[in-house]
Scaffold this motif. Structure first.
Motif, PDB file in Angstrom:
ATOM      1  N   THR A 198      10.987 -10.702  -2.451  1.00  0.00           N
ATOM      2  CA  THR A 198      10.746 -11.228  -1.107  1.00  0.00           C
ATOM      3  C   THR A 198      10.017 -12.568  -1.030  1.00  0.00           C
ATOM      4  O   THR A 198      10.272 -13.331  -0.100  1.00  0.00           O
ATOM      5  CB  THR A 198       9.961 -10.188  -0.279  1.00  0.00           C
ATOM      6  OG1 THR A 198       8.801  -9.769  -1.006  1.00  0.00           O
ATOM      7  CG2 THR A 198      10.826  -8.970   0.005  1.00  0.00           C
ATOM      8  N   VAL A 255      10.371  -4.595  -4.247  1.00  0.00           N
ATOM      9  CA  VAL A 255      10.045  -5.147  -2.931  1.00  0.00           C
ATOM     10  C   VAL A 255       8.988  -6.240  -3.027  1.00  0.00           C
ATOM     11  O   VAL A 255       8.793  -6.987  -2.064  1.00  0.00           O
ATOM     12  CB  VAL A 255       9.575  -4.049  -1.959  1.00  0.00           C
ATOM     13  CG1 VAL A 255      10.667  -3.032  -1.714  1.00  0.00           C
ATOM     14  CG2 VAL A 255       8.303  -3.371  -2.431  1.00  0.00           C
ATOM     15  N   TYR A 275      11.586  -7.051   3.211  1.00  0.00           N
ATOM     16  CA  TYR A 275      12.808  -6.500   2.622  1.00  0.00           C
ATOM     17  C   TYR A 275      13.786  -6.090   3.716  1.00  0.00           C
ATOM     18  O   TYR A 275      14.994  -6.400   3.646  1.00  0.00           O
ATOM     19  CB  TYR A 275      12.451  -5.302   1.735  1.00  0.00           C
ATOM     20  CG  TYR A 275      13.636  -4.641   1.077  1.00  0.00           C
ATOM     21  CD1 TYR A 275      14.122  -5.100  -0.141  1.00  0.00           C
ATOM     22  CD2 TYR A 275      14.286  -3.567   1.680  1.00  0.00           C
ATOM     23  CE1 TYR A 275      15.215  -4.505  -0.745  1.00  0.00           C
ATOM     24  CE2 TYR A 275      15.379  -2.961   1.085  1.00  0.00           C
ATOM     25  CZ  TYR A 275      15.839  -3.429  -0.128  1.00  0.00           C
ATOM     26  OH  TYR A 275      16.928  -2.830  -0.710  1.00  0.00           O
TER      27      TYR A 275
END
Length: 579
Positions: A124, A120, A425
């Motif tokens: 991103t 994550v 996310y």
């Protein structure tokens, strides 16, 4: 067949990681990515394939490795945005699964949770851009996976350090295979290739590989050293082609010294405002979030101090367990910790979310492993982790510790900095199914790119259409800022959209203190160009560093004297050399 013989729990963990990588993929394919970075990762490899040399024919701040790999991939699959982004996705996946493999001996749950924590973060900030950093980190992690696996075999086996069978051993599953014998060489090869991608990782990779070399013995040690030498040897070819001065200037002096003043941000970051212009301008992650969260600047601050605290934990635990360094689990922790500490300066010199993510994807998992290793070595829980045969297993009657560590590290990040991790996310997953999908496509023929601002997209589309109508193959194009005294960024993606036009400047990538430096050649490049496309997207760039200082005014003067504006929109200007 080997995969089918893996424990069922491992297969489930792999499935979870694969699903987590696949879920945001549709949204990431149409992500409003960074137009300069994706532009040069599409254009540079094609220039290399055409015989151009990094650091000689165009500015490139890193090693040639990623460009060579992408050039080969584009030759086979085509230089499309989707191909480039899939390479970036594979790099992210390699990092995530590499961390799982490295951490798995402590606990499957711990490995899965910490690998998701890395995911994550890396997936991103800049989407699926196939950046050299992500590729280098993935290669480095897999180098440690293979090197530490050799340590496992050396410590457990019936194997001697030279890879032969110990006295009395039979040809049971403990017998060394060809792969086990040559695994240290492959580990070294991957470490060397990582340095071809990012030579500035020499400290991080050097620390980790040197530690592995020291802990390995006999033939394995020699193979690790030989593999590293082979992996980095192509750099000698690059030095010979580009010339040592130009190569060192481009890979070391420019990024480490000359660029620092224009890219450095205050450290620690401010609790009141975002210092990074790109963070403030991001169109993504502006939608509602149902849970409480700190302000965006405070999230950056929390993330920054989490990395410092994690680094401190790595150092303290490493000191406490150093006497056990020959134990395979301790060696794994020390290797991952060395790699994580080696990249920490990236977060210290520019603590924006991109650099925090690049560092955090290693530091936070390593900090989680530090807690696990401290618990194991101190015997704070019953059922310690033990070495058994060629495998490292957890025989724990109290299994909550790995899950708790993963929850503290991963859950803490998701709650304290959701804007740039968990929330981002979820937004990407939603965009893949049409939720909050606000991107605007800019196209030319079969090539396209995505912007988040409708005005910018409309203006750039109009300029591209006019340039397409009036330009001729073989003419030269320069893409720059609205005011060429300031060069903090550029929309280099436009070069890729016009493959029949030649980039007319050394500074396809524009950076403050480099492109706008007096006497660097930008004015001469413009004087010889046929077309200049300026985007005013970055004219309001405002950061507390040298990017705010005006540079050479000569490029603006040359543009005014020798070019005629043929199209002007609120955020884009297209000029042609006056005939």
């Amino acid at each position: 067949m080997q995969l089918l013989r893996r424990p069922k729990g491992d297969l489930i963990a792999w499935a979870v990681l694969a699903a987590a990588l696949l879920a945001p993929l549709p949204g990431l394919i149409t992500f409003t990515g960074p137009p300069m970075e994706e532009g040069f990762m599409l254009v540079f490899p094609q220039l290399v394939a055409a015989g151009k040399v990094p650091h000689v024919d165009f500015l490139h701040l890193y090693g040639p490795g990623s460009l060579w790999v992408l050039a080969a991939i584009y030759k086979v699959f085509g230089a499309t945005l989707e191909v480039q982004r899939m390479v970036g996705w594979v790099q992210h996946g390699a990092l995530v699964f590499g961390l799982f493999a490295l951490i798995r001996p402590w606990s499957r749950v711990l490995a899965t949770g910490l690998a998701l924590t890395a995911l994550v973060q890396v997936i991103t900030p800049v989407g699926l851009t196939a950046l050299a950093w992500d590729g280098a980190i993935a290669l480095a992690v897999w180098s440690l996976v293979l090197a530490t696996a050799s340590l496992d075999t050396q410590a457990a086996g019936p194997l001697r350090p030279d890879g032969s069978l110990r006295s009395g051993s039979t040809t049971d599953p403990g017998r060394p295979t060809w792969w086990m014998r040559w695994r240290p060489a492959v580990a070294g090869l991957l470490a060397g290739l990582a340095l071809l991608y990012r030579p500035d990782l020499i400290v991080a990779i050097g620390l980790a590989v040197a530690l592995m070399w020291w802990l390995l013995a006999g033939r394995d040690r020699r193979l690790l050293a030989a593999g590293t030498a082979i992996g980095v040897a192509p750099m000698l070819v690059h030095l010979a082609i580009s010339g040592p001065f130009r190569a060192i200037n481009g890979m070391v002096l420019d990024p480490v010294l000359r660029l620092r003043g224009g890219r450095t941000l205050p450290s620690p970051p401010s609790t009141d405002e975002l210092a990074s212009t790109l963070q403030r301008a991001a169109a993504l992650r502006t939608h509602g979030w149902p849970f409480p969260q700190p302000s965006a600047p405070m999230q950056v601050v929390v993330w920054f101090y989490a990395l410092l605290l994690g680094s401190l934990a790595i150092i303290v635990v490493a000191a406490l367990v150093w006497r056990n360094r020959s134990h395979p689990l301790t060696a794994r922790f020390l290797a991952l910790g060395a790699l994580a500490l080696g990249v920490l300066p990236q977060a210290l010199q520019r603590p924006d979310t991109t650099h925090l993510a690049w560092v955090g994807c290693l530091t936070l998992p390593a900090a989680g492993v530090a807690l696990a290793e401290l618990i194991r070595t101190r015997g704070w829980l019953s059922g310690p982790w033990e070495v058994r045969g060629h495998r490292l297993d957890v025989n724990s009657t109290s299994r909550f510790a790995p899950a708790l560590i993963a929850l503290i590290v991963g859950g803490g990040l998701a709650v304290s900095a959701p804007q740039y991790t968990s929330r981002a996310y979820v937004d990407l997953v939603g965009q893949g199914v049409g939720i909050n999908d606000t991107v605007v496509k800019v196209t030319r023929g079969d090539r396209h790119y995505y912007y988040g601002d409708p005005q910018r997209a409309a203006d750039l589309q109009a300029a591209i259409d006019l340039l397409d109508e009036r330009s001729k193959p073989g003419e030269t194009l320069v893409v720059g800022t609205g005011d060429l005294r300031f060069t903090p960024y550029s929309d280099a993606i436009v070069y890729w959209m016009f493959p029949e036009l030649k980039p007319g400047t050394f500074f396809i990538e524009m950076d403050p203190g480099l492109a706008n430096l007096a006497g660097n050649g930008l004015a001469e490049d413009i004087a010889e160009a046929d077309w200049v496309l300026q985007t005013r997207f970055w004219d309001e760039w405002d950061e507390p560093n040298d990017s705010a200082n005006p540079g050479d005014p000569l490029p603006n003067q040359v543009l005014a004297e020798h070019f005629c504006v043929v199209g002007e929109w609120p955020t884009v200007i297209l000029s042609e050399r006056c005939r």
